[in-house]
Scaffold this active site. Structure first.
Site, PDB file in Angstrom:
ATOM      1  N   CYS A   1      -0.219 -16.040   6.524  1.00  0.00           N
ATOM      2  CA  CYS A   1       0.839 -16.911   5.998  1.00  0.00           C
ATOM      3  C   CYS A   1       1.182 -16.571   4.555  1.00  0.00           C
ATOM      4  O   CYS A   1       2.274 -16.884   4.081  1.00  0.00           O
ATOM      5  CB  CYS A   1       0.394 -18.363   6.088  1.00  0.00           C
ATOM      6  SG  CYS A   1       0.267 -18.961   7.769  1.00  0.00           S
TER       7      CYS A   1
ATOM      8  N   GLU B   1       3.722 -14.228  12.080  1.00  0.00           N
ATOM      9  CA  GLU B   1       3.904 -15.509  12.798  1.00  0.00           C
ATOM     10  C   GLU B   1       5.307 -16.088  12.631  1.00  0.00           C
ATOM     11  O   GLU B   1       5.463 -17.258  12.296  1.00  0.00           O
ATOM     12  CB  GLU B   1       2.832 -16.519  12.382  1.00  0.00           C
ATOM     13  CG  GLU B   1       1.455 -16.120  12.860  1.00  0.00           C
ATOM     14  CD  GLU B   1       0.409 -17.228  12.809  1.00  0.00           C
ATOM     15  OE1 GLU B   1       0.668 -18.279  12.203  1.00  0.00           O
ATOM     16  OE2 GLU B   1      -0.669 -17.021  13.385  1.00  0.00           O
TER      17      GLU B   1
HETATM   18  O1  AHR Z   1      -5.977 -16.918   9.461  1.00  0.00           O
HETATM   19  C1  AHR Z   1      -5.447 -18.069   8.892  1.00  0.00           C
HETATM   20  C2  AHR Z   1      -3.965 -18.237   9.187  1.00  0.00           C
HETATM   21  O2  AHR Z   1      -3.777 -18.430  10.554  1.00  0.00           O
HETATM   22  C3  AHR Z   1      -3.092 -17.055   8.866  1.00  0.00           C
HETATM   23  O3  AHR Z   1      -2.678 -17.044   7.547  1.00  0.00           O
HETATM   24  C4  AHR Z   1      -1.926 -17.247   9.764  1.00  0.00           C
HETATM   25  O4  AHR Z   1      -1.319 -16.031  10.123  1.00  0.00           O
HETATM   26  C5  AHR Z   1      -2.485 -18.010  10.932  1.00  0.00           C
HETATM   27  O5  AHR Z   1      -1.733 -19.123  11.209  1.00  0.00           O
END
Ligand code: AHR
Length: 628
Positions: free
Chosen positions: A219, A351
């Site tokens: 994220c 994502e």
């Molecule tokens: O791994 C933690 C979080 O989980 C990551 O930042 C994201 O890609 C997923 O939602």
């Protein structure tokens, strides 16, 4: 009794040598306060509250003032600096708390550097380390301070080991001192690089022998808003010039706030590439595709304004691979690496979902294909492994002829046990799969009660046998997240837990390690017969270099089992096994018992043409069989 037939005479798909890798994100104090070995938090007084991490020390007779100023700084990139004004009635100054304390080891060298000027009178500056209980561990005094900004440095050698030391800066005598960019690094960083990475944490990665390193997130790539996205160009060049950015995990989880969590980018893109090279992992950077996190603002860059984002992607390839005389290759060379970093793949977005993603991905794919057909492009199939968003995206990726699809899954152990055949029916002609983030959750996703239990590790191992069996479709996989600080985490479970001095390799780590160390080169078909519960999971591969047959068997049940390994057409001569197991499925490693769940090696009897195995309750067994 279970019978496992390994068809060593019918080798199938080649297994990607980079199949099993790691995924790093600056979450849980993974970079600042973790891998990046800087011990001073807020070293340039750049946090929104410039005194975050610092506090005023007021011995009873001391009389003085602490202020943050910004006129005439030592460097325009750092407008704020600290002013200490003392009347000289006693030593007077400030202390830095580090990242939940500073981990220091007795007798080891710590390099302190700061920018300093003496404005009024010429007091000296005492630099001291105090332990958690207030004991003085080391002190030195800087004298003859100049009236203009200068860089001063000194080596500190603490007399005792302490996980929660603090750094004191004390004015001795009457006068005024300006101070900025205060940095304290262990000499013993990874490869002893000044300003480098924490040696034990990198060693834990190197010990895995990962095929690739995905970075910098997660994220964090997206940002909760676009202005908080990860911009790799801000993370290279002189470390002092890298602008600070709030870490999204600072405020993401209200139940785990971390108001002192910022990104200094001391671990930036150059260091990521260098880390990959050091540990033999292929670099896999992920870049922002013009979308902020859709769990947050979901802010979008207009398609007509995507060019700078696409430019960033193209320039990144030049930074990694371009000749030293090119613009961005030159920046890499100026940082000390004129040879290319051999980037072969690039992720576009993390994502993301919906038509907005596809509309933005398309121009990235077109531009990257036109200029860099040699780079494999990775697209993200969203946050879930089988929801509507996922099913919408996959056909679109096929149309765009993306090379690799990044699938994510955080779910209860049952999901992993139940889905070991997920890829058996995947289209063999479409894009390949990268299972880029996964971890079994002992409670549920984002629960603070999740633990790195043996059961979770075995669920992942079972699932990994399914990935291995389908190595013609699944070309890479990585557990997530990688690191967590035991006092500063936001997300659990995690592969490796750290405090300021030590770390714990989880059961999940050992599962990953066994798959990485015993990957094999060609898939061997396996048939499993005769399990009462149906809960035996197996895969097999041939190691080209040694000719050995590697069999991985997951036996999650709480009772012992027996497996007879049959190898038609080959004659086993010797076998050994490595087993990860423990008394209870909920057992896990901790700082008190770091090796409670750990691999144990032993030999195995070869009986005629078969190998007879006693399977330990709740176990992963990796069997290596030498054959004639
Ligand atoms: O791994 C933690 C979080 O989980 C990551 O930042 C994201 O890609 C997923 O939602």
């Amino acid at each position: 009794m279970t019978t496992i037939t390994v068809h060593a005479d019918k080798p199938g798909a080649r297994i990607n040598p980079k199949m099993w890798g790691v995924f790093f994100e600056d979450i849980n104090f993974g970079a600042d306060g973790g891998l990046f070995a800087e011990l001073v938090k807020n070293r340039s007084f750049a946090f929104p509250d410039p005194l975050t991490g610092w506090h005023k020390l007021s011995p009873s007779k001391a009389c003085g003032e602490v202020a943050i100023l910004s006129d005439d700084p030592f460097d325009a990139h750092h407008p704020h600096y600290l002013r200490l004004q003392s009347q000289g009635t006693d030593v007077f100054g400030v202390a830095n708390e580090g990242f939940r304390g500073m981990g220091v080891k007795a007798g080891e060298a710590y390099h302190l550097a700061l920018r300093l000027r003496a404005l009024v009178a010429t007091p000296s500056l005492r630099i001291a380390l105090y332990g958690e209980n207030g004991a003085l561990l080391e002190q030195v005094e800087l004298r003859n301070l100049a009236a203009g900004w200068e860089m001063r440095s000194v080596v500190l050698r603490p007399s005792a080991t302490d996980a929660k030391a603090k750094l004191y800066l004390l004015v001795v005598g009457a006068g005024t001192l300006d101070i900025d960019f205060v940095s304290l690094f262990p000499e013993n960083t990874w490869k002893r690089r000044p300003g480098g990475l924490r040696a034990d944490m990198v060693q834990a990665l190197a010990d895995l022998k990962p095929g690739f390193l995905r970075f910098p997130g997660g994220c964090i790539v997206e940002g909760s808003e676009l202005d908080k996205r990860y911009q790799w160009k801000n993370t290279i060049g002189p470390v002092e010039d890298r602008p600070l950015l709030i870490n999204r995990w600072n405020y993401e989880f209200l139940h785990r706030p971390a108001p002192d969590y910022f990104q200094s980018f001391g671990l930036g893109f150059f260091e990521y590439f260098q880390l990959c090279e050091d540990i033999g992992a292929a670099p896999m950077p992920i870049i922002n595709c013009g979308m902020a996190c859709q769990f947050n603002s979901g802010e979008l860059v207009a398609i007509s304004e995507l060019d700078p984002f696409i430019r960033d992607a193209l320039d990144l390839i030049e930074f990694a691979n371009g000749p030293a005389k090119s613009e961005w290759g030159g920046k890499r060379a100026a940082m000390g690496h004129s040879a290319p970093f051999n980037l072969t793949m690039l992720g576009i977005g993390n994502e993301q979902w919906g038509p907005q993603y596809i509309e933005r991905l398309a121009p990235f794919v077109a531009a990257l294909r036109a200029k860099h057909p040699e780079i494999q492009l990775i697209a993200s199939a969203g946050p879930e492994p089988a929801d509507e968003r996922f099913h919408y995206l996959w056909p679109k990726f096929r149309d765009l002829a993306v090379d690799i699809i990044d699938e994510h899954c955080y779910a209860r152990p049952d999901w992993f046990f139940d889905n070991t055949h997920r890829y058996d029916s995947y289209d063999r002609k479409g894009p390949k799969v990268f299972f880029g983030e996964y971890a079994a959750q002992s409670d549920k996703m984002v629960s603070v009660n999740n633990v790195n239990s043996l059961e979770c590790a075995l669920a992942e191992a079972a699932y990994m046998t399914g990935l291995e069996r389908n190595a013609d479709v699944v070309v890479m996989a990585s557990y997530a997240p990688l690191f967590a600080h035991r006092e500063a985490w936001q997300w659990t479970p995690d592969l490796i837990w750290v405090d300021n001095l030590s770390l714990v390799r989880t059961a999940n780590y050992y599962v990953q390690q066994l798959f990485m160390h015993h990957r094999g080169d060609a898939v061997l078909p396996v048939d499993v017969f005769g399990t009462a519960s149906g809960r035996i999971f197996a895969s097999a591969a041939r190691d080209d270099a040694t000719g050995e047959i590697i069999v991985k068997i997951v036996h999650p049940d709480a009772v012992p089992g027996h497996a007879n390994i049959i190898l038609p057409g080959v004659a086993p001569v010797q076998a050994s096994q490595i087993v990860v197991s423990c008394a209870s499925a909920m057992d896990h490693n901790s700082f008190a018992e770091p090796e409670k769940v750990a691999p144990v090696r032993s030999t195995v009897a070869v009986v005629g043409t078969n190998v007879a195995l006693q399977l330990r309750p709740q176990s992963l067994t990796v069997l290596r069989i030498k054959v004639r």
